[in-house]
Design a protein around this motif. Sequence first.
Motif, PDB file in Angstrom:
ATOM      1  N   GLU A  93       0.823  -1.215   0.000  1.00 41.41           N
ATOM      2  CA  GLU A  93       0.000   0.000   0.000  1.00 41.41           C
ATOM      3  C   GLU A  93       0.858   1.266   0.000  1.00 41.41           C
ATOM      4  OE1 GLU A  93      -2.376  -3.365   1.470  1.00 41.41           O
ATOM      5  OE2 GLU A  93      -0.416  -2.564   1.996  1.00 41.41           O
ATOM      6  N   VAL A  94       1.973   1.217   0.709  1.00 35.00           N
ATOM      7  CA  VAL A  94       2.855   2.387   0.782  1.00 35.00           C
ATOM      8  C   VAL A  94       3.408   2.725  -0.594  1.00 35.00           C
ATOM      9  CG1 VAL A  94       5.033   3.258   1.709  1.00 35.00           C
ATOM     10  CG2 VAL A  94       3.449   2.025   3.199  1.00 35.00           C
ATOM     11  N   VAL A  95       3.851   1.721  -1.332  1.00 42.93           N
ATOM     12  CA  VAL A  95       4.425   1.953  -2.660  1.00 42.93           C
ATOM     13  C   VAL A  95       3.372   2.494  -3.620  1.00 42.93           C
ATOM     14  CG1 VAL A  95       5.463   0.825  -4.657  1.00 42.93           C
ATOM     15  CG2 VAL A  95       6.232   0.232  -2.365  1.00 42.93           C
ATOM     16  N   CYS A  96       2.146   1.986  -3.536  1.00 39.21           N
ATOM     17  CA  CYS A  96       1.066   2.492  -4.383  1.00 39.21           C
ATOM     18  C   CYS A  96       0.805   3.974  -4.097  1.00 39.21           C
ATOM     19  CB  CYS A  96      -0.196   1.665  -4.159  1.00 39.21           C
ATOM     20  SG  CYS A  96      -1.575   2.106  -5.238  1.00 39.21           S
ATOM     21  N   LEU A  97       0.803   4.332  -2.835  1.00 39.80           N
ATOM     22  CA  LEU A  97       0.616   5.735  -2.449  1.00 39.80           C
ATOM     23  C   LEU A  97       1.757   6.601  -2.972  1.00 39.80           C
ATOM     24  CD1 LEU A  97      -0.445   6.984   1.088  1.00 39.80           C
ATOM     25  CD2 LEU A  97       1.416   8.078  -0.143  1.00 39.80           C
ATOM     26  N   LEU A  98       2.996   6.120  -2.802  1.00 41.65           N
ATOM     27  CA  LEU A  98       4.169   6.889  -3.221  1.00 41.65           C
ATOM     28  C   LEU A  98       4.196   7.078  -4.733  1.00 41.65           C
ATOM     29  CD1 LEU A  98       6.967   5.431  -0.921  1.00 41.65           C
ATOM     30  CD2 LEU A  98       5.873   7.680  -0.761  1.00 41.65           C
ATOM     31  N   LYS A  99       3.804   6.054  -5.477  1.00 44.61           N
ATOM     32  CA  LYS A  99       3.824   6.179  -6.930  1.00 44.61           C
ATOM     33  C   LYS A  99       2.909   7.313  -7.382  1.00 44.61           C
ATOM     34  CE  LYS A  99       2.965   3.753 -11.266  1.00 44.61           C
ATOM     35  NZ  LYS A  99       2.532   2.519 -11.955  1.00 44.61           N
ATOM     36  N   PHE A 100       1.706   7.374  -6.828  1.00 47.03           N
ATOM     37  CA  PHE A 100       0.790   8.448  -7.205  1.00 47.03           C
ATOM     38  C   PHE A 100       1.346   9.803  -6.782  1.00 47.03           C
ATOM     39  CE2 PHE A 100      -3.000  11.037  -7.309  1.00 47.03           C
ATOM     40  CZ  PHE A 100      -3.699  10.525  -8.386  1.00 47.03           C
ATOM     41  N   ALA A 101       1.974   9.861  -5.608  1.00 38.67           N
ATOM     42  CA  ALA A 101       2.541  11.121  -5.132  1.00 38.67           C
ATOM     43  C   ALA A 101       3.675  11.592  -6.029  1.00 38.67           C
ATOM     44  CB  ALA A 101       3.042  10.951  -3.698  1.00 38.67           C
ATOM     45  N   PHE A 102       4.535  10.678  -6.482  1.00 41.66           N
ATOM     46  CA  PHE A 102       5.661  11.060  -7.330  1.00 41.66           C
ATOM     47  C   PHE A 102       5.197  11.487  -8.719  1.00 41.66           C
ATOM     48  CE2 PHE A 102       8.279   8.094  -4.518  1.00 41.66           C
ATOM     49  CZ  PHE A 102       8.753   9.149  -3.750  1.00 41.66           C
ATOM     50  N   ILE A 103       4.148  10.845  -9.232  1.00 43.42           N
ATOM     51  CA  ILE A 103       3.615  11.239 -10.541  1.00 43.42           C
ATOM     52  C   ILE A 103       3.091  12.666 -10.494  1.00 43.42           C
ATOM     53  CG2 ILE A 103       1.753  10.826 -12.194  1.00 43.42           C
ATOM     54  CD1 ILE A 103       2.039   7.863 -11.650  1.00 43.42           C
ATOM     55  N   THR A 104       2.282  12.979  -9.487  1.00 39.44           N
ATOM     56  CA  THR A 104       1.690  14.321  -9.404  1.00 39.44           C
ATOM     57  C   THR A 104       2.726  15.377  -9.026  1.00 39.44           C
ATOM     58  OG1 THR A 104       1.036  13.864  -7.117  1.00 39.44           O
ATOM     59  CG2 THR A 104      -0.584  13.439  -8.820  1.00 39.44           C
ATOM     60  N   SER A 105       3.690  15.030  -8.180  1.00 33.98           N
ATOM     61  CA  SER A 105       4.701  16.014  -7.790  1.00 33.98           C
ATOM     62  C   SER A 105       5.612  16.374  -8.956  1.00 33.98           C
ATOM     63  CB  SER A 105       5.534  15.488  -6.621  1.00 33.98           C
ATOM     64  OG  SER A 105       6.253  14.324  -6.989  1.00 33.98           O
ATOM     65  N   SER A 106       5.978  15.385  -9.769  1.00 32.97           N
ATOM     66  CA  SER A 106       6.816  15.685 -10.930  1.00 32.97           C
ATOM     67  C   SER A 106       6.060  16.533 -11.952  1.00 32.97           C
ATOM     68  CB  SER A 106       7.328  14.394 -11.570  1.00 32.97           C
ATOM     69  OG  SER A 106       6.258  13.560 -11.954  1.00 32.97           O
ATOM     70  N   CYS A 136       5.066  23.880  -5.501  1.00 30.47           N
ATOM     71  CA  CYS A 136       5.611  22.518  -5.612  1.00 30.47           C
ATOM     72  C   CYS A 136       5.123  21.642  -4.463  1.00 30.47           C
ATOM     73  CB  CYS A 136       7.136  22.568  -5.632  1.00 30.47           C
ATOM     74  SG  CYS A 136       7.845  23.388  -7.081  1.00 30.47           S
ATOM     75  N   LEU A 137       5.060  22.228  -3.261  1.00 30.34           N
ATOM     76  CA  LEU A 137       4.613  21.459  -2.096  1.00 30.34           C
ATOM     77  C   LEU A 137       3.156  21.029  -2.234  1.00 30.34           C
ATOM     78  CD1 LEU A 137       5.253  20.361   0.728  1.00 30.34           C
ATOM     79  CD2 LEU A 137       4.577  22.602   1.655  1.00 30.34           C
ATOM     80  N   ILE A 138       2.331  21.892  -2.795  1.00 29.95           N
ATOM     81  CA  ILE A 138       0.921  21.555  -3.000  1.00 29.95           C
ATOM     82  C   ILE A 138       0.781  20.336  -3.905  1.00 29.95           C
ATOM     83  CG2 ILE A 138      -1.211  22.354  -4.101  1.00 29.95           C
ATOM     84  CD1 ILE A 138      -0.571  25.149  -3.022  1.00 29.95           C
ATOM     85  N   SER A 139       1.601  20.265  -4.948  1.00 34.14           N
ATOM     86  CA  SER A 139       1.530  19.110  -5.842  1.00 34.14           C
ATOM     87  C   SER A 139       1.926  17.830  -5.109  1.00 34.14           C
ATOM     88  CB  SER A 139       2.437  19.322  -7.062  1.00 34.14           C
ATOM     89  OG  SER A 139       3.803  19.359  -6.694  1.00 34.14           O
ATOM     90  N   TRP A 140       2.896  17.902  -4.206  1.00 29.56           N
ATOM     91  CA  TRP A 140       3.269  16.739  -3.399  1.00 29.56           C
ATOM     92  C   TRP A 140       2.119  16.334  -2.476  1.00 29.56           C
ATOM     93  CZ3 TRP A 140       7.829  13.826  -3.166  1.00 29.56           C
ATOM     94  CH2 TRP A 140       8.880  14.263  -3.972  1.00 29.56           C
ATOM     95  N   LEU A 141       1.527  17.305  -1.804  1.00 29.30           N
ATOM     96  CA  LEU A 141       0.483  17.003  -0.821  1.00 29.30           C
ATOM     97  C   LEU A 141      -0.788  16.463  -1.469  1.00 29.30           C
ATOM     98  CD1 LEU A 141       0.877  20.046   1.623  1.00 29.30           C
ATOM     99  CD2 LEU A 141       1.710  17.699   1.913  1.00 29.30           C
ATOM    100  N   THR A 142      -1.192  17.041  -2.599  1.00 29.73           N
ATOM    101  CA  THR A 142      -2.392  16.535  -3.273  1.00 29.73           C
ATOM    102  C   THR A 142      -2.173  15.117  -3.784  1.00 29.73           C
ATOM    103  OG1 THR A 142      -1.658  17.638  -5.308  1.00 29.73           O
ATOM    104  CG2 THR A 142      -3.277  18.794  -3.940  1.00 29.73           C
ATOM    105  N   GLY A 143      -0.955  14.837  -4.253  1.00 34.96           N
ATOM    106  CA  GLY A 143      -0.647  13.486  -4.695  1.00 34.96           C
ATOM    107  C   GLY A 143      -0.730  12.481  -3.565  1.00 34.96           C
ATOM    108  N   LEU A 145      -2.457  12.866  -0.821  1.00 38.49           N
ATOM    109  CA  LEU A 145      -3.851  12.802  -0.372  1.00 38.49           C
ATOM    110  C   LEU A 145      -4.658  11.826  -1.225  1.00 38.49           C
ATOM    111  CD1 LEU A 145      -6.225  13.823   1.344  1.00 38.49           C
ATOM    112  CD2 LEU A 145      -6.493  15.686  -0.304  1.00 38.49           C
ATOM    113  N   PHE A 146      -4.553  11.964  -2.545  1.00 39.11           N
ATOM    114  CA  PHE A 146      -5.316  11.077  -3.418  1.00 39.11           C
ATOM    115  C   PHE A 146      -4.720   9.674  -3.449  1.00 39.11           C
ATOM    116  CE2 PHE A 146      -7.318  14.922  -4.860  1.00 39.11           C
ATOM    117  CZ  PHE A 146      -8.572  14.500  -5.262  1.00 39.11           C
ATOM    118  N   GLY A 147      -3.441   9.542  -3.139  1.00 41.56           N
ATOM    119  CA  GLY A 147      -2.862   8.214  -3.029  1.00 41.56           C
ATOM    120  C   GLY A 147      -3.308   7.493  -1.776  1.00 41.56           C
ATOM    121  N   THR A 148      -3.721   8.245  -0.765  1.00 41.36           N
ATOM    122  CA  THR A 148      -4.178   7.654   0.499  1.00 41.36           C
ATOM    123  C   THR A 148      -5.586   7.082   0.394  1.00 41.36           C
ATOM    124  OG1 THR A 148      -2.818   9.261   1.696  1.00 41.36           O
ATOM    125  CG2 THR A 148      -4.492   8.118   2.968  1.00 41.36           C
TER     126      THR A 148
END
Length: 308
Positions: A93-106, A136-143, A145-148
């Motif tokens: 679950e952690v990796v799935c969350l991180l993948k979405f966060a990295f996609i949106t942050s980039s 930039c921080l907002i893009s990390w946080l929204t990613g 959030l939706f990954g959670t």
Amino acid sequence: MNLSANISDLELTWEFIAKKSILAAVLGVEMILGIAGNTLILFTKIKGRGQFKSQYWVSVVSLSLSDLGCSLFVISSSLLAVLINGQRSPWCEVVCLLKFAFITSSLGSLAVLCMQQALDLACRGRHLSIAVGAGCLISWLTGMLFGTVPVAFKWIRYDPAEMLCAVFWENNYSAMLAYILCAFCICIFPPFLLVVLGSVLTSAGWIRNGSRDPDDLSSVTPLLVSFYLLCYTPFAVSELVLLGRLDQSPAPDWLRTLSSVTAYLDCGINPFIYCTNQDFRVAMMGLLWTNRKAPSEPVLTAVAKLDL
């Protein structure tokens, strides 16, 4: 009959081993390029910052951090999943969350970089740097959030095609539709629109005060945008296929595998793109050069007497 069945099983086994070996090799190369390349790029951006021009350093560093994080956690997890045939909870679950966060942050970091370049909003002052960092921080946080959300609702399970845990929909099409549309409208579409808008304005030469330096590191932005869109196109197509199927069946296995491989490729390509900037490449090579000793003072070793 038994002989034919044994031969067929043997062929399937060798096909499975060959596919697994190729995927492991590709993921291993992408992981090494992503970790080594982005670590070196970040080291150069921070340590050798005075040796090259970089007016938009906040968004550039955020993009490299996203690529490095994806290489360290997501690509390595996919490689391990290929080798051991699966992924276990809670790391799944952690990796799935991180993948979405990295996609949106980039994507968010690219959007900020494109708009900075289009409007010539260099980080010259503290307040502007804070505003860019907040974007930039907002893009990390929204990613994150939706990954959670899929993790909280237990929509996650391992997908051999994607080589990591992914979101699966079984009985609730309306929930899938609502989640994907909300994630797209909040995390994907606005930064994508800013990337396109910023790229068009920059190409058209609409700069507010015309102070953009062609030697600045931001000169690589068009290449960064082009390769990002190219590498994430299979991922977007696979999501659209899922969205268009009322039976909630995922996209074909080959498309989901391709989407993961190409998305990971973007993390390894970006360091090479930065090196197309000559000043940055010289700064990086200067930091790598181990024999950078300062020249010693001249020493008098002999005196020659001239006859007049």
